[in-house]
Write an enzyme that holds these catalytic residues in place. Structure first.
Site, PDB file in Angstrom:
ATOM      1  N   LYS A 151       0.869  -1.187   0.000  1.00  0.00           N
ATOM      2  CA  LYS A 151       0.000   0.000   0.000  1.00  0.00           C
ATOM      3  C   LYS A 151       0.903   1.233   0.000  1.00  0.00           C
ATOM      4  CE  LYS A 151      -2.043   2.993   2.166  1.00  0.00           C
ATOM      5  NZ  LYS A 151      -1.923   4.433   1.851  1.00  0.00           N
TER       6      LYS A 151
ATOM      7  N   GLU B 167       9.383   0.945  10.944  1.00  0.00           N
ATOM      8  CA  GLU B 167      10.430   1.954  10.759  1.00  0.00           C
ATOM      9  C   GLU B 167       9.729   3.300  10.874  1.00  0.00           C
ATOM     10  OE1 GLU B 167      12.313   4.690   9.657  1.00  0.00           O
ATOM     11  OE2 GLU B 167      12.546   3.963   7.611  1.00  0.00           O
TER      12      GLU B 167
ATOM     13  N   CYS C 175      13.269  10.443   7.581  1.00  0.00           N
ATOM     14  CA  CYS C 175      13.148   9.979   8.978  1.00  0.00           C
ATOM     15  C   CYS C 175      14.476  10.068   9.703  1.00  0.00           C
ATOM     16  CB  CYS C 175      12.601   8.562   9.008  1.00  0.00           C
ATOM     17  SG  CYS C 175      13.430   7.471   7.860  1.00  0.00           S
TER      18      CYS C 175
ATOM     19  N   GLU D  72       9.212  15.424  15.609  1.00  0.00           N
ATOM     20  CA  GLU D  72       9.678  15.328  14.222  1.00  0.00           C
ATOM     21  C   GLU D  72       8.900  16.331  13.365  1.00  0.00           C
ATOM     22  OE1 GLU D  72       8.666  11.699  12.012  1.00  0.00           O
ATOM     23  OE2 GLU D  72      10.739  11.629  11.345  1.00  0.00           O
TER      24      GLU D  72
HETATM   25  P1  NDP Z   1       1.521   8.234   8.002  1.00  0.00           P
HETATM   26  O1  NDP Z   1       2.218   7.454   9.039  1.00  0.00           O
HETATM   27  O2  NDP Z   1       0.076   8.523   8.177  1.00  0.00           O
HETATM   28  O3  NDP Z   1       1.671   7.525   6.572  1.00  0.00           O
HETATM   29  C1  NDP Z   1       2.478   6.418   6.275  1.00  0.00           C
HETATM   30  C2  NDP Z   1       1.690   5.346   5.524  1.00  0.00           C
HETATM   31  O4  NDP Z   1       0.721   4.746   6.403  1.00  0.00           O
HETATM   32  C3  NDP Z   1       0.885   5.885   4.351  1.00  0.00           C
HETATM   33  O5  NDP Z   1       0.840   4.919   3.340  1.00  0.00           O
HETATM   34  C4  NDP Z   1      -0.488   6.074   4.973  1.00  0.00           C
HETATM   35  O6  NDP Z   1      -1.513   6.131   4.033  1.00  0.00           O
HETATM   36  C5  NDP Z   1      -0.583   4.834   5.833  1.00  0.00           C
HETATM   37  N1  NDP Z   1      -1.561   4.908   6.918  1.00  0.00           N
HETATM   38  C6  NDP Z   1      -2.135   6.004   7.483  1.00  0.00           C
HETATM   39  N2  NDP Z   1      -2.970   5.642   8.486  1.00  0.00           N
HETATM   40  C7  NDP Z   1      -2.916   4.295   8.566  1.00  0.00           C
HETATM   41  C8  NDP Z   1      -3.531   3.316   9.416  1.00  0.00           C
HETATM   42  N3  NDP Z   1      -4.355   3.661  10.386  1.00  0.00           N
HETATM   43  N4  NDP Z   1      -3.234   2.018   9.224  1.00  0.00           N
HETATM   44  C9  NDP Z   1      -2.377   1.630   8.253  1.00  0.00           C
HETATM   45  N5  NDP Z   1      -1.774   2.502   7.418  1.00  0.00           N
HETATM   46  C10 NDP Z   1      -2.025   3.817   7.574  1.00  0.00           C
HETATM   47  O7  NDP Z   1       2.296   9.583   7.779  1.00  0.00           O
HETATM   48  P2  NDP Z   1       1.685  11.013   7.383  1.00  0.00           P
HETATM   49  O8  NDP Z   1       1.617  11.039   5.922  1.00  0.00           O
HETATM   50  O9  NDP Z   1       0.421  11.291   8.115  1.00  0.00           O
HETATM   51  O10 NDP Z   1       2.802  11.995   7.936  1.00  0.00           O
HETATM   52  C11 NDP Z   1       2.690  12.528   9.253  1.00  0.00           C
HETATM   53  C12 NDP Z   1       4.024  12.630   9.915  1.00  0.00           C
HETATM   54  O11 NDP Z   1       4.556  11.329  10.020  1.00  0.00           O
HETATM   55  C13 NDP Z   1       5.071  13.428   9.176  1.00  0.00           C
HETATM   56  O12 NDP Z   1       5.007  14.767   9.445  1.00  0.00           O
HETATM   57  C14 NDP Z   1       6.332  12.805   9.703  1.00  0.00           C
HETATM   58  O13 NDP Z   1       6.670  13.402  10.922  1.00  0.00           O
HETATM   59  C15 NDP Z   1       5.962  11.361   9.938  1.00  0.00           C
HETATM   60  N6  NDP Z   1       6.391  10.483   8.840  1.00  0.00           N
HETATM   61  C16 NDP Z   1       7.488   9.734   9.030  1.00  0.00           C
HETATM   62  C17 NDP Z   1       7.944   8.932   8.008  1.00  0.00           C
HETATM   63  C18 NDP Z   1       9.169   8.101   8.165  1.00  0.00           C
HETATM   64  O14 NDP Z   1       9.791   7.744   7.171  1.00  0.00           O
HETATM   65  N7  NDP Z   1       9.531   7.726   9.358  1.00  0.00           N
HETATM   66  C19 NDP Z   1       7.301   8.893   6.702  1.00  0.00           C
HETATM   67  C20 NDP Z   1       6.090   9.681   6.622  1.00  0.00           C
HETATM   68  C21 NDP Z   1       5.698  10.441   7.657  1.00  0.00           C
HETATM   69  P3  NDP Z   1      -1.909   7.551   3.380  1.00  0.00           P
HETATM   70  O15 NDP Z   1      -0.708   8.238   2.911  1.00  0.00           O
HETATM   71  O16 NDP Z   1      -2.711   7.129   2.251  1.00  0.00           O
HETATM   72  O17 NDP Z   1      -2.632   8.299   4.452  1.00  0.00           O
END
Ligand code: NDP
Length: 488
Positions: A193, A267, A301, A398
């Site tokens: 996904k 991660e 990250c 973050e």
């Molecule tokens: P998310 O954690 O929401 O997104 C990561 C993935 O998880 C996306 O594919 C998202 O889908 C999916 N997802 C969201 N909600 C669920 C759920 N309940 N169950 C399973 N999968 C889910 O990150 P955000 O895009 O909301 O970003 C928010 C913050 O997260 C950022 O500001 C940053 O601080 C952190 N972040 C950290 C990352 C890292 O690499 N460690 C990467 C991204 C974000 P969808 O995008 O379709 O909502």
């Protein structure tokens, strides 16, 4: 034409626009879900649009997967696992991975341009880092496919089954490679996904799997929002979940899997300290700070988002940092001169702007360059905060944007204490002329990866992952194979 002043030489440096062309490929208007080797519409018929964050224009319409689609994809992955993939020899599996790697190379220009258009990152980064590293992950894991007994000597190695993999928007194609290559090499099948804002390169990857003749159902891709990810995690047919993203969603996934035998690796976020000692080569260290926080707009990250600088060189480092930041070009991600592209989405742009306000309200001092930024799209100038306290939210949380928090320290122990005073533990950096100091710092910081006199270096053979709220499990290297095998 972007003009920047060179403060050290007093001359003007002008750059003519140098945009990468996007004429050499054509995106489809609509993309389906990739299930059982075919592109199919969502059962509900729903779609969502994915936009270019630099122009706010719609790039394509993508199928929105619901529970029925998730179920179909998991069943397709199960059939492929039982009937084909688990029975295939490692040598044969390896051939498919090599083939995928070569096709990624062949289509690298297209993939790099689409990655920059869909996600906002500068073409220099998608062309020189994301795509080559994604290729390298497939080549590397292709090599392991028939050598798994050597990775785990004395053990019988078996695949786990069907893996549900959820990836974020900051390195869309690279995260596909980090997740899919080890899973397939070890004999598992996958339902992936991608993030809602960056589905396109994962869908092009699905085309690549078709082109490589990968057996139907070995790789499936379901696009959608967070609810699609949540439905995937809940599906009882999964043997393993791998997630990269925010700590909050990581915790929600942990809860959702509680009481089940499904294996999990996470991660999550980070708030790395980049530590500069007075004996460091300061000019190189300043380059390291720039790379640490402004690479990929700070959507990283393992970004070096906290700078810890020894008090005796603080003024010099901050002055040199300002001078270097004045050269950073923010703008069109497809322009080869661009250093900092577009923020991935409006939501993320608003989140970063909120942190810029919060930092000032908490009493920290904000510095931003005055470079021009485009009128349309989501852009933020490179920024840092000084006069910050350890308790400030901009130090603890973050931000995931081009925003650095600068603190000073006097002794090595103080630097370690500050570096470790965070809920995260993903990465860190140390800059010093003394080897002994490097060893003390790398042993003293509780983080998965620590770079010495460099930053943001990645290699498929090197394990990556965190401690504390940064998650658990490793990706890359021999360690990264472990979550995808059963040993006996
Ligand atoms: P998310 O954690 O929401 O997104 C990561 C993935 O998880 C996306 O594919 C998202 O889908 C999916 N997802 C969201 N909600 C669920 C759920 N309940 N169950 C399973 N999968 C889910 O990150 P955000 O895009 O909301 O970003 C928010 C913050 O997260 C950022 O500001 C940053 O601080 C952190 N972040 C950290 C990352 C890292 O690499 N460690 C990467 C991204 C974000 P969808 O995008 O379709 O909502």
């Amino acid at each position: 034409m972007t003009e920047t002043k060179n403060p050290t030489k007093g001359s003007n440096w002008s750059y003519a626009p140098s945009p990468e062309s996007s004429d050499h490929f054509k995106l489809k208007d609509q993309y389906g879900l990739f299930i059982g080797g075919k592109f199919v519409p969502a059962a509900s018929g729903k779609r969502f649009s994915t936009i270019n964050p630099a122009t706010e224009k719609v790039l394509a319409h993508v199928a929105d997967a619901g529970e029925k689609d998730v179920d179909k994809a998991v069943r397709a992955a199960r059939t492929a696992y039982e009937k084909v993939w688990r029975k295939m020899s490692g040598r044969e599996r390896g051939k498919y991975l090599y083939r995928i790697a070569r096709i990624i190379q062949e289509r690298s220009r297209e993939l790099a341009v689409v990655e920059s258009m869909d996600g906002g990152k500068p073409i220099r980064e998608s062309r020189d880092l994301d795509v080559p590293l994604a290729t390298a992950h497939f080549f590397y894991h292709a090599g392991w496919a028939d050598k798994l007994p050597y990775a785990f000597p004395g053990k019988a190695v078996r695949p786990i089954g069907v893996a549900g993999q959820i990836i974020p928007w900051n390195f869309p194609l690279l995260m596909v490679a980090w997740k899919v290559a080890p899973a397939l090499a070890c004999g598992n099948t996958v339902v992936l996904k991608p993030a809602e804002t960056t589905p396109l390169t994962a869908l092009l990857f699905a085309e690549i799997c078709q082109e490589a003749g990968l057996p139907d159902g070995v790789f499936n891709c379901i696009t959608g929002a967070g609810s699609t990810g949540a439905a995937l995690v809940k599906h009882p047919g999964l043997n393993k979940v791998a997630f990269t993203g925010s700590t909050d969603v990581g915790k929600a996934i942990q809860k959702s899997l509680a009481g089940r035998t499904t294996k999990l690796t996470l991660e999550l976020g980070g708030k790395a300290a980049n530590i500069i000692f007075e004996d460091a080569a300061i000019d190189q260290a300043v380059e390291g700070i720039i790379n640490g926080i402004f690479f990929n707009q700070g959507h990283v990250c393992c970004a070096g988002s906290r700078l810890l600088v020894q008090e005796s060189v603080e003024k010099e480092v901050v002055a040199k940092l300002k001078a270097r930041m004045a050269h950073l070009i923010v703008g069109d991600p497809l322009d080869k001169n661009t250093d900092i592209g577009a923020i991935n989405s409006k939501a993320q742009c608003d989140r970063i702007q909120d942190y810029l306000k919060v930092g000032q309200e908490e009493g920290a001092e904000l510095f931003q360059t005055n470079c021009p930024i485009p009128d349309k799209g989501y852009f933020i100038r490179p920024s840092f905060f000084t006069k910050v306290a350890q308790s400030h939210r901009i130090v603890q949380e973050e931000i995931f944007g081009p925003v650095l928090a600068i603190q000073s320290f006097r002794t090595l122990n103080e630097a370690l204490e500050k570096a470790n005073n965070t809920p995260y533990g993903l990465s860190g950096g140390v800059w010093t002329d003394k080897g002994a100091k490097i060893f003390k710092v790398t042993r003293g910081i509780r983080a998965g990866v620590i770079w010495a006199n460099t930053f943001n270096k990645f290699d498929p053979a090197s394990p990556f992952g965190g401690y504390k709220e940064s998650g658990y499990g490793r990706e890359g290297g021999r360690h990264g194979l472990r979550p995808y095998v059963e040993l006996s």
